[in-house]
Design a protein around this motif. Structure first.
Motif, PDB file in Angstrom:
ATOM      1  N   SER A   1       0.827  -1.205   0.000  1.00  0.00           N
ATOM      2  CA  SER A   1       0.000   0.000   0.000  1.00  0.00           C
ATOM      3  C   SER A   1       0.859   1.252   0.000  1.00  0.00           C
ATOM      4  CB  SER A   1      -0.900   0.024   1.248  1.00  0.00           C
ATOM      5  OG  SER A   1      -1.790  -1.073   1.270  1.00  0.00           O
ATOM      6  N   LEU A   2       0.287   2.303  -0.555  1.00  0.00           N
ATOM      7  CA  LEU A   2       0.872   3.639  -0.496  1.00  0.00           C
ATOM      8  C   LEU A   2      -0.258   4.642  -0.365  1.00  0.00           C
ATOM      9  CD1 LEU A   2       3.560   3.646  -3.364  1.00  0.00           C
ATOM     10  CD2 LEU A   2       4.018   3.779  -0.908  1.00  0.00           C
ATOM     11  N   ARG A   3       0.037   5.777   0.246  1.00  0.00           N
ATOM     12  CA  ARG A   3      -0.925   6.866   0.271  1.00  0.00           C
ATOM     13  C   ARG A   3      -0.279   8.107  -0.327  1.00  0.00           C
ATOM     14  NH1 ARG A   3      -4.197  10.039   5.085  1.00  0.00           N
ATOM     15  NH2 ARG A   3      -2.148  10.973   5.483  1.00  0.00           N
TER      16      ARG A   3
ATOM     17  N   VAL B   1      -8.980   0.246 -10.828  1.00  0.00           N
ATOM     18  CA  VAL B   1      -8.576   0.478  -9.434  1.00  0.00           C
ATOM     19  C   VAL B   1      -9.733   0.379  -8.450  1.00  0.00           C
ATOM     20  CG1 VAL B   1      -6.737   1.997 -10.268  1.00  0.00           C
ATOM     21  CG2 VAL B   1      -8.876   3.003  -9.419  1.00  0.00           C
ATOM     22  N   LYS B   2     -10.937   0.168  -8.950  1.00  0.00           N
ATOM     23  CA  LYS B   2     -12.100   0.085  -8.070  1.00  0.00           C
ATOM     24  C   LYS B   2     -11.917  -1.007  -7.029  1.00  0.00           C
ATOM     25  CE  LYS B   2     -15.829   1.859 -10.982  1.00  0.00           C
ATOM     26  NZ  LYS B   2     -17.023   1.505 -11.790  1.00  0.00           N
ATOM     27  N   GLY B   3     -12.246  -0.662  -5.799  1.00  0.00           N
ATOM     28  CA  GLY B   3     -12.121  -1.627  -4.713  1.00  0.00           C
ATOM     29  C   GLY B   3     -10.734  -1.675  -4.095  1.00  0.00           C
ATOM     30  N   ARG B   4      -9.764  -1.044  -4.739  1.00  0.00           N
ATOM     31  CA  ARG B   4      -8.390  -1.035  -4.222  1.00  0.00           C
ATOM     32  C   ARG B   4      -7.931   0.368  -3.831  1.00  0.00           C
ATOM     33  NH1 ARG B   4      -4.270  -2.314  -7.462  1.00  0.00           N
ATOM     34  NH2 ARG B   4      -5.298  -1.651  -9.402  1.00  0.00           N
ATOM     35  N   PHE B   5      -8.361   1.363  -4.566  1.00  0.00           N
ATOM     36  CA  PHE B   5      -7.946   2.748  -4.324  1.00  0.00           C
ATOM     37  C   PHE B   5      -9.109   3.550  -3.745  1.00  0.00           C
ATOM     38  CE2 PHE B   5      -4.423   3.151  -7.808  1.00  0.00           C
ATOM     39  CZ  PHE B   5      -3.834   1.981  -7.339  1.00  0.00           C
ATOM     40  N   THR B   6      -8.771   4.529  -2.919  1.00  0.00           N
ATOM     41  CA  THR B   6      -9.776   5.430  -2.362  1.00  0.00           C
ATOM     42  C   THR B   6      -9.277   6.867  -2.440  1.00  0.00           C
ATOM     43  OG1 THR B   6     -10.521   3.729  -0.806  1.00  0.00           O
ATOM     44  CG2 THR B   6     -11.176   6.012  -0.367  1.00  0.00           C
ATOM     45  N   ILE B   7     -10.081   7.718  -3.051  1.00  0.00           N
ATOM     46  CA  ILE B   7      -9.749   9.136  -3.101  1.00  0.00           C
ATOM     47  C   ILE B   7     -10.521   9.850  -1.995  1.00  0.00           C
ATOM     48  CG2 ILE B   7     -11.567   9.660  -4.795  1.00  0.00           C
ATOM     49  CD1 ILE B   7      -9.655  11.758  -5.995  1.00  0.00           C
ATOM     50  N   SER B   8      -9.882  10.826  -1.371  1.00  0.00           N
ATOM     51  CA  SER B   8     -10.534  11.595  -0.316  1.00  0.00           C
ATOM     52  C   SER B   8      -9.919  12.993  -0.284  1.00  0.00           C
ATOM     53  CB  SER B   8     -10.377  10.911   1.041  1.00  0.00           C
ATOM     54  OG  SER B   8      -9.011  10.786   1.392  1.00  0.00           O
TER      55      SER B   8
ATOM     56  N   ASN C   1      -4.250   0.450  -2.141  1.00  0.00           N
ATOM     57  CA  ASN C   1      -4.048  -0.849  -1.515  1.00  0.00           C
ATOM     58  C   ASN C   1      -3.972  -1.939  -2.565  1.00  0.00           C
ATOM     59  OD1 ASN C   1      -4.296   0.405   1.045  1.00  0.00           O
ATOM     60  ND2 ASN C   1      -6.516   0.098   1.042  1.00  0.00           N
ATOM     61  N   SER C   2      -3.453  -3.077  -2.163  1.00  0.00           N
ATOM     62  CA  SER C   2      -3.349  -4.233  -3.064  1.00  0.00           C
ATOM     63  C   SER C   2      -2.718  -3.828  -4.391  1.00  0.00           C
ATOM     64  CB  SER C   2      -4.737  -4.847  -3.303  1.00  0.00           C
ATOM     65  OG  SER C   2      -5.324  -5.250  -2.095  1.00  0.00           O
ATOM     66  N   LEU C   3      -1.626  -3.138  -4.313  1.00  0.00           N
ATOM     67  CA  LEU C   3      -0.981  -2.619  -5.513  1.00  0.00           C
ATOM     68  C   LEU C   3      -0.473  -3.735  -6.405  1.00  0.00           C
ATOM     69  CD1 LEU C   3       0.769   0.430  -3.894  1.00  0.00           C
ATOM     70  CD2 LEU C   3      -0.694   0.541  -5.916  1.00  0.00           C
ATOM     71  N   LYS C   4      -0.536  -3.471  -7.707  1.00  0.00           N
ATOM     72  CA  LYS C   4      -0.108  -4.435  -8.720  1.00  0.00           C
ATOM     73  C   LYS C   4       0.999  -3.802  -9.572  1.00  0.00           C
ATOM     74  CE  LYS C   4      -4.899  -6.062  -9.160  1.00  0.00           C
ATOM     75  NZ  LYS C   4      -6.035  -6.276 -10.092  1.00  0.00           N
ATOM     76  N   PRO C   5       1.831  -4.613 -10.197  1.00  0.00           N
ATOM     77  CA  PRO C   5       2.868  -4.053 -11.066  1.00  0.00           C
ATOM     78  C   PRO C   5       2.299  -3.128 -12.143  1.00  0.00           C
ATOM     79  CG  PRO C   5       3.329  -6.347 -10.628  1.00  0.00           C
ATOM     80  CD  PRO C   5       1.983  -6.067 -10.027  1.00  0.00           C
ATOM     81  N   GLU C   6       1.114  -3.398 -12.613  1.00  0.00           N
ATOM     82  CA  GLU C   6       0.514  -2.564 -13.655  1.00  0.00           C
ATOM     83  C   GLU C   6       0.060  -1.207 -13.125  1.00  0.00           C
ATOM     84  OE1 GLU C   6      -0.302  -5.732 -12.885  1.00  0.00           O
ATOM     85  OE2 GLU C   6      -2.487  -6.068 -13.123  1.00  0.00           O
ATOM     86  N   ASP C   7       0.142  -0.995 -11.820  1.00  0.00           N
ATOM     87  CA  ASP C   7      -0.139   0.326 -11.253  1.00  0.00           C
ATOM     88  C   ASP C   7       1.077   1.243 -11.340  1.00  0.00           C
ATOM     89  OD1 ASP C   7      -2.006  -1.317  -8.675  1.00  0.00           O
ATOM     90  OD2 ASP C   7      -2.814  -0.253 -10.422  1.00  0.00           O
ATOM     91  N   THR C   8       2.203   0.710 -11.755  1.00  0.00           N
ATOM     92  CA  THR C   8       3.417   1.512 -11.878  1.00  0.00           C
ATOM     93  C   THR C   8       3.211   2.638 -12.875  1.00  0.00           C
ATOM     94  OG1 THR C   8       4.878  -0.320 -11.293  1.00  0.00           O
ATOM     95  CG2 THR C   8       5.835   1.469 -12.592  1.00  0.00           C
ATOM     96  N   ALA C   9       3.466   3.869 -12.428  1.00  0.00           N
ATOM     97  CA  ALA C   9       3.247   5.048 -13.262  1.00  0.00           C
ATOM     98  C   ALA C   9       3.657   6.294 -12.484  1.00  0.00           C
ATOM     99  CB  ALA C   9       1.767   5.167 -13.649  1.00  0.00           C
TER     100      ALA C   9
END
Length: 122
Positions: free
Chosen positions: A17-19, A64-71, A84-92
């Motif tokens: 996870s990262l925020r 990213v639905k169900g894994r990311f939350t914007i606030s 959360n539950s980051l995947k290699p394809e989230d690299t950017a």
């Protein structure tokens, strides 16, 4: 002049996870929609998530639905992206953007940050 500064990027293993945080200055933050976009190498920039000025409505990329939350915290002029539950394809490179009205955000003429790198290793 509006200034956006992103932070919180880094290198994380798959499943981690990262925020991300985006601090805004020079604008009336509470009346503008905010968003997070990303761009991977060789790919077009894509919307990750957006949130209306009040925080009452959000939109997510299906990937990213169900894994990311914007606030957002309007009292602090800060927007967040919890990943959360980051995947290699989230690299950017992830970009924060502030719109110029309560709902729409992500137009070329909006105010964009410089971006923060997120790398997810497998």
């Amino acid at each position: 002049q509006v200034h956006l500064v992103e932070s919180g990027g880094g290198v994380v293993q798959a499943g981690g996870s990262l925020r991300l945080s985006c601090v805004a200055s020079g604008s009336v933050f509470s009346v503008n929609a905010m968003g997070w976009y990303r761009q991977a190498p060789g790919k077009k920039r894509e919307r990750v998530a957006t949130i209306t000025s009040s925080g009452g409505s959000t939109i997510y990329n299906d990937a990213v639905k169900g894994r990311f939350t914007i606030s957002r915290e309007n009292g602090k002029n800060v927007a967040y992206l919890q990943m959360n539950s980051l995947k290699p394809e989230d690299t950017a490179v992830y970009y924060c953007v502030e719109g110029k009205n309560r709902v729409v955000v992500g137009l070329e003429d909006d105010n964009w940050g410089q971006g923060t790198q997120v790398t997810v290793s497998s």
